[in-house]
Design a protein around this motif. Structure first.
Motif, mmCIF file in Angstrom:
data_model
loop_
_atom_site.group_PDB
_atom_site.id
_atom_site.type_symbol
_atom_site.label_atom_id
_atom_site.label_comp_id
_atom_site.label_asym_id
_atom_site.label_seq_id
_atom_site.Cartn_x
_atom_site.Cartn_y
_atom_site.Cartn_z
ATOM 1 N N ILE A 93 44.253 73.651 47.647
ATOM 2 C CA ILE A 93 45.497 72.902 47.514
ATOM 3 C C ILE A 93 45.414 71.827 46.433
ATOM 4 O O ILE A 93 46.414 71.483 45.795
ATOM 5 N N TYR A 94 44.196 71.327 46.170
ATOM 6 C CA TYR A 94 44.026 70.265 45.167
ATOM 7 C C TYR A 94 44.229 70.770 43.741
ATOM 8 O O TYR A 94 44.336 69.964 42.813
ATOM 9 N N LEU A 95 44.279 72.079 43.556
ATOM 10 C CA LEU A 95 44.553 72.618 42.222
ATOM 11 C C LEU A 95 45.976 72.296 41.775
ATOM 12 O O LEU A 95 46.306 72.445 40.599
ATOM 13 N N LEU A 96 46.811 71.857 42.708
ATOM 14 C CA LEU A 96 48.185 71.483 42.371
ATOM 15 C C LEU A 96 48.281 70.074 41.801
ATOM 16 O O LEU A 96 49.343 69.687 41.300
ATOM 17 N N ASN A 97 47.207 69.313 41.880
ATOM 18 C CA ASN A 97 47.230 67.962 41.327
ATOM 19 C C ASN A 97 47.527 67.999 39.828
ATOM 20 O O ASN A 97 47.113 68.926 39.127
ATOM 21 N N PRO A 98 48.261 67.006 39.319
ATOM 22 C CA PRO A 98 48.724 67.023 37.920
ATOM 23 C C PRO A 98 47.647 67.242 36.870
ATOM 24 O O PRO A 98 47.894 67.898 35.863
ATOM 25 N N CYS A 99 46.454 66.697 37.089
ATOM 26 C CA CYS A 99 45.404 66.849 36.077
ATOM 27 C C CYS A 99 44.986 68.311 35.921
ATOM 28 O O CYS A 99 44.705 68.772 34.813
ATOM 29 N N ASN A 127 52.429 63.082 27.279
ATOM 30 C CA ASN A 127 52.893 62.017 28.165
ATOM 31 C C ASN A 127 52.315 62.144 29.570
ATOM 32 O O ASN A 127 52.739 61.433 30.481
ATOM 33 N N LEU A 128 51.355 63.041 29.735
ATOM 34 C CA LEU A 128 50.694 63.214 31.026
ATOM 35 C C LEU A 128 49.255 62.705 30.996
ATOM 36 O O LEU A 128 48.475 62.993 31.907
ATOM 37 N N SER A 188 59.787 63.736 29.564
ATOM 38 C CA SER A 188 58.531 64.192 30.165
ATOM 39 C C SER A 188 58.246 63.461 31.472
ATOM 40 O O SER A 188 57.778 64.068 32.447
ATOM 41 N N TYR A 189 58.516 62.176 31.485
ATOM 42 C CA TYR A 189 58.244 61.398 32.697
ATOM 43 C C TYR A 189 59.142 61.839 33.852
ATOM 44 O O TYR A 189 58.702 61.895 35.004
ATOM 45 N N CYS A 190 60.381 62.166 33.546
ATOM 46 C CA CYS A 190 61.290 62.650 34.590
ATOM 47 C C CYS A 190 60.804 63.987 35.146
ATOM 48 O O CYS A 190 60.875 64.222 36.364
ATOM 49 N N LEU A 191 60.319 64.865 34.287
ATOM 50 C CA LEU A 191 59.749 66.129 34.762
ATOM 51 C C LEU A 191 58.538 65.867 35.652
ATOM 52 O O LEU A 191 58.339 66.536 36.675
ATOM 53 N N ASN A 192 57.742 64.890 35.259
ATOM 54 C CA ASN A 192 56.559 64.520 36.034
ATOM 55 C C ASN A 192 56.951 64.028 37.428
ATOM 56 O O ASN A 192 56.348 64.403 38.442
ATOM 57 N N LEU A 193 57.982 63.203 37.494
ATOM 58 C CA LEU A 193 58.450 62.690 38.784
ATOM 59 C C LEU A 193 59.002 63.809 39.661
ATOM 60 O O LEU A 193 58.743 63.848 40.870
ATOM 61 N N LEU A 194 59.758 64.722 39.055
ATOM 62 C CA LEU A 194 60.310 65.837 39.824
ATOM 63 C C LEU A 194 59.193 66.698 40.403
ATOM 64 O O LEU A 194 59.298 67.181 41.540
ATOM 65 N N TYR A 195 58.143 66.894 39.632
ATOM 66 C CA TYR A 195 57.005 67.675 40.130
ATOM 67 C C TYR A 195 56.364 66.981 41.333
ATOM 68 O O TYR A 195 55.996 67.629 42.321
ATOM 69 N N HIS A 196 56.237 65.664 41.256
ATOM 70 C CA HIS A 196 55.623 64.913 42.353
ATOM 71 C C HIS A 196 56.500 64.930 43.606
ATOM 72 O O HIS A 196 56.014 65.213 44.709
ATOM 73 N N PHE A 197 57.781 64.607 43.454
ATOM 74 C CA PHE A 197 58.634 64.422 44.619
ATOM 75 C C PHE A 197 59.181 65.734 45.188
ATOM 76 O O PHE A 197 59.663 65.740 46.326
ATOM 77 N N ILE A 198 59.116 66.806 44.424
ATOM 78 C CA ILE A 198 59.580 68.092 44.941
ATOM 79 C C ILE A 198 58.391 68.977 45.311
ATOM 80 O O ILE A 198 58.176 69.299 46.483
ATOM 81 N N ALA A 237 56.218 54.401 34.697
ATOM 82 C CA ALA A 237 57.279 54.555 33.691
ATOM 83 C C ALA A 237 56.960 53.742 32.443
ATOM 84 O O ALA A 237 57.420 54.076 31.340
ATOM 85 N N MET A 238 56.177 52.689 32.607
ATOM 86 C CA MET A 238 55.734 51.899 31.453
ATOM 87 C C MET A 238 54.427 52.441 30.880
ATOM 88 O O MET A 238 54.251 52.518 29.667
ATOM 89 N N LEU A 239 53.510 52.825 31.774
ATOM 90 C CA LEU A 239 52.196 53.277 31.314
ATOM 91 C C LEU A 239 52.266 54.579 30.519
ATOM 92 O O LEU A 239 51.638 54.688 29.464
ATOM 93 N N CYS A 240 53.030 55.567 31.009
ATOM 94 C CA CYS A 240 53.047 56.894 30.373
ATOM 95 C C CYS A 240 53.487 56.854 28.908
ATOM 96 O O CYS A 240 52.771 57.353 28.036
ATOM 97 N N PRO A 241 54.649 56.271 28.580
ATOM 98 C CA PRO A 241 55.045 56.232 27.160
ATOM 99 C C PRO A 241 54.149 55.347 26.304
ATOM 100 O O PRO A 241 53.860 55.684 25.154
ATOM 101 N N ILE A 242 53.697 54.204 26.863
ATOM 102 C CA ILE A 242 52.826 53.316 26.090
ATOM 103 C C ILE A 242 51.509 54.011 25.767
ATOM 104 O O ILE A 242 51.029 53.970 24.631
#
Length: 286
Positions: A93-99, A127-128, A188-198, A237-242
């Motif tokens: 299941i940990y293979l689903l982690n973003p990294c 942005n990941l 990209s950040y919005c896609l990242n959030l959707l992946y996390h929350f969905i 939201a600040m860290l990813c683009p910076i």
């Protein structure tokens, strides 16, 4: 039915798995936060998508460089070892982690033929890079009882920083948007959030496995409490683009300005092989 995928999760590690973590937030709060984040992300994606631009390039060059082949082999080997360890320890299941997903994206970027899709995916994955950065700052290796598996943790996250630099060095379809264009970062950040929350949340709740801390905060989380997920949404939201802009700026300086590492005049230029340039100097000069 799917216990083989998560039954090996280490329950001895605090806030890693189990009902205590699964019920850290009430179901009502999880639902409200999820609806709020998804709604905001969809609105932003709809408004941002038309602003994403990739310049038309008629002369896509297929790069068959030795370095790419070497990195593909190395990265695929690391990915294969990670899968093997996960199956052996019943923690697939940990293979689903973003990294892990980002590593899979990098493998695709190394083998895919040049296209606008490759450019878009390359810009999104830049942005990941908050994933490997946080992995180094707050390592979570307690559940990796095998030495080789723990070593793989550091190697894999280190490679996640190496691959983008090498692709930026090649240039061509591996190019970036102007520095002050934040549309790709926001998208990209919005896609990242959707992946996390969905995706992650839907799988984490029934399995009671804290995938990327979607169920409860880490022990070292400075925002520990019921608002930790909202806080994470804001500070990431600040860290990813910076982080993306800093990484690209440093890479650009090293590749186009710093004499010891300079290889080309502009980032978007394709890095030609020296042998090819020597065989047809006039063509490359033109």
């Amino acid at each position: 039915m799917f216990e083989w995928a998560y039954s090996g999760a280490n329950k001895a590690v605090p806030r890693n798995v189990g009902p205590e973590c699964a019920y850290f937030l009430s179901h009502q709060r999880q639902i409200i936060e999820t609806i709020f984040v998804i709604a905001i992300c969809i609105i932003i994606i709809i408004k941002t998508y038309p602003k994403l631009h990739i310049k038309n390039e008629d002369n896509y060059i297929k790069s068959d460089r030795g370095g790419k082949r070497l990195l593909v082999i190395l990265l695929t080997l690391l990915w294969g070892m990670e899968i093997g360890f996960k199956f052996a320890s019943r923690t697939v299941i940990y293979l689903l982690n973003p990294c892990h997903v980002t590593t899979l994206m990098q493998i695709y970027l190394l083998v895919a033929p040049p296209s606008k899709t490759v450019t878009a995916l390359f810009r999104i994955h830049l942005n990941l890079l908050n994933g490997p950065l946080l992995a180094f700052l707050f390592p979570e290796t307690a559940s990796r009882t095998i030495f080789a598996e723990a070593a793989l943790y550091w190697i894999q996250h280190g490679m996640m920083f190496v691959i983008p630099y090498y692709l930026l060095r090649i240039g061509g379809v591996y190019n970036i948007e102007p520095f002050w264009d934040f549309n790709w970062s926001i998208f990209s950040y919005c896609l990242n959030l959707l992946y996390h929350f969905i995706v992650l949340q839907i799988i984490a709740i029934p399995a009671q496995v804290n995938l990327n801390h979607m169920l409860c905060p880490a022990i070292l989380d400075p925002f520990d409490g019921p608002w930790y997920r909202i806080a994470a949404v804001l500070h990431q939201a600040m860290l990813c683009p910076i982080l993306c802009k800093v990484y690209c700026s440093v890479a650009e300086f090293c590749l186009t300005k710093f004499p010891p590492t300079k290889v080309k005049p502009q980032m978007k230029d394709f890095l030609h092989d020296r042998k090819q340039i020597e065989l047809s100097p006039k063509k490359h000069k033109d």
